[in-house]
Design a protein around this motif. Sequence first.
Motif, short mmCIF file in Angstrom:
data_model
loop_
_atom_site.label_atom_id
_atom_site.label_comp_id
_atom_site.label_asym_id
_atom_site.label_seq_id
_atom_site.Cartn_x
_atom_site.Cartn_y
_atom_site.Cartn_z
N ASN A 22 0.84 -1.20 0.00
CA ASN A 22 0.00 0.00 0.00
C ASN A 22 0.87 1.26 0.00
N ILE A 23 1.87 1.27 0.84
CA ILE A 23 2.75 2.44 0.93
C ILE A 23 3.48 2.64 -0.39
N LYS A 24 4.00 1.59 -0.96
CA LYS A 24 4.72 1.69 -2.23
C LYS A 24 3.82 2.21 -3.35
N SER A 25 2.57 1.75 -3.37
CA SER A 25 1.64 2.17 -4.42
C SER A 25 1.34 3.66 -4.32
N VAL A 26 1.17 4.16 -3.10
CA VAL A 26 0.92 5.59 -2.94
C VAL A 26 2.14 6.38 -3.39
N GLU A 27 3.32 5.93 -3.01
CA GLU A 27 4.53 6.64 -3.42
C GLU A 27 4.70 6.65 -4.93
N LYS A 28 4.24 5.60 -5.59
CA LYS A 28 4.39 5.50 -7.04
C LYS A 28 3.22 6.10 -7.81
N HIS A 29 1.98 5.83 -7.33
CA HIS A 29 0.79 6.19 -8.10
C HIS A 29 -0.10 7.24 -7.41
N GLY A 30 0.07 7.44 -6.12
CA GLY A 30 -0.76 8.40 -5.41
C GLY A 30 -1.96 7.80 -4.69
N SER A 31 -2.15 6.49 -4.83
CA SER A 31 -3.27 5.84 -4.14
C SER A 31 -3.03 4.35 -4.06
N ALA A 32 -3.76 3.68 -3.15
CA ALA A 32 -3.69 2.23 -3.04
C ALA A 32 -5.01 1.72 -2.50
N ILE A 33 -5.69 0.88 -3.29
CA ILE A 33 -6.92 0.24 -2.85
C ILE A 33 -6.65 -1.25 -2.79
N SER A 34 -6.69 -1.83 -1.60
CA SER A 34 -6.48 -3.27 -1.46
C SER A 34 -7.68 -4.01 -2.04
N VAL A 35 -7.41 -5.00 -2.88
CA VAL A 35 -8.48 -5.76 -3.52
C VAL A 35 -8.10 -7.23 -3.55
N SER A 36 -9.11 -8.09 -3.71
CA SER A 36 -8.87 -9.50 -3.97
C SER A 36 -9.65 -9.90 -5.22
N TYR A 37 -9.27 -11.02 -5.81
CA TYR A 37 -9.94 -11.49 -7.01
C TYR A 37 -11.40 -11.85 -6.71
N ALA A 38 -12.28 -11.58 -7.65
CA ALA A 38 -13.65 -12.07 -7.57
C ALA A 38 -13.66 -13.54 -7.97
N THR A 39 -14.12 -14.40 -7.10
CA THR A 39 -14.09 -15.84 -7.37
C THR A 39 -15.42 -16.38 -7.87
N GLU A 40 -16.43 -15.53 -7.92
CA GLU A 40 -17.72 -15.92 -8.47
C GLU A 40 -18.20 -14.81 -9.40
N THR A 41 -19.16 -15.13 -10.24
CA THR A 41 -19.69 -14.14 -11.18
C THR A 41 -20.45 -13.06 -10.44
N ILE A 42 -20.20 -11.82 -10.83
CA ILE A 42 -20.88 -10.66 -10.23
C ILE A 42 -21.88 -10.11 -11.23
N VAL A 43 -23.07 -9.79 -10.76
CA VAL A 43 -24.07 -9.19 -11.63
C VAL A 43 -24.47 -7.84 -11.06
N THR A 44 -24.89 -6.93 -11.93
CA THR A 44 -25.51 -5.68 -11.48
C THR A 44 -27.00 -5.78 -11.80
N ILE A 45 -27.83 -5.26 -10.90
CA ILE A 45 -29.27 -5.38 -11.05
C ILE A 45 -29.93 -4.02 -10.99
N ASP A 46 -31.22 -3.96 -11.39
CA ASP A 46 -31.99 -2.75 -11.18
C ASP A 46 -32.40 -2.73 -9.71
N ASN A 47 -33.31 -1.87 -9.33
CA ASN A 47 -33.65 -1.78 -7.91
C ASN A 47 -34.62 -2.87 -7.46
N LYS A 48 -34.84 -3.87 -8.33
CA LYS A 48 -35.70 -4.98 -7.95
C LYS A 48 -34.96 -6.30 -8.13
#
Length: 239
Positions: free
Chosen positions: A122-148
């Motif tokens: 995280n520290i290295k990423s900020v020094e290089k890019h200005g930000s760091a968001i820790s993430v992990s791989y999505a292991t299942e399919t993700i869907v976006t839905i309407d409000n229903k």
Amino acid sequence: MITALIFAGGTGERMNTRTKPKQFLELHGKPIIIHTIEHFEDHPLVDNIIVVCLESWINECRRLLKRNFIKKVKWIVPGGNTGQESIFNGLNAIKDICEDDTIVLIHDGVRPLITQELITENIKSVEKHGSAISVSYATETIVTIDNKTKVEAIPNREQTRITKAPQTFYYKDIWEAHTKAKNDGLDNMLDSATLMNHYGYTLHTVLSSPYNIKITSPSDYYVFRAIYEAKENSQIFGL
């Protein structure tokens, strides 16, 4: 300077516990929040720590820090009604001692399974890019839905990630975003990444272990205990 901002202002409603907030639940005699803070206490690049805590539990937090020989926590401040407000309170409390290029690692008090390597990246990423968001791989399919119930889109899994913490920025940038949100009346952004993205900042990711879970329910606590004990056993038995 590098500062860790640990926010632990939640009441733990989903934990089904009436005796104490989730961050103060114990594993092997040590509260979750102390398990979390110790990663930053032990990291050689982290200079100091601020803890944002439920106001009624601040004295208990101080007692636990002393009992567990935590030395880097320099401030404990009351939390707000939301995670966003709690982070703002923490950033505001350290405003006078932070330079524009102070690196701030923002982390959940109930996310105790991070590593020294993740903090470093995280520290290295900020020094290089200005930000760091820790993430992990999505292991299942993700869907976006309407409000229903209707599925609107299915993103390519290879291009999706699960957002975690730490989320790390230069003080100037994260303070500026929070100040804008305050002025605009935005008070319930899901996390710092969402807030920064809303105001047009470019965000860069750092890969985290999938075990870097946030403890919000009883099942999360049991997973934490299993992973923690497995790590302890591997040290003992060399597995």
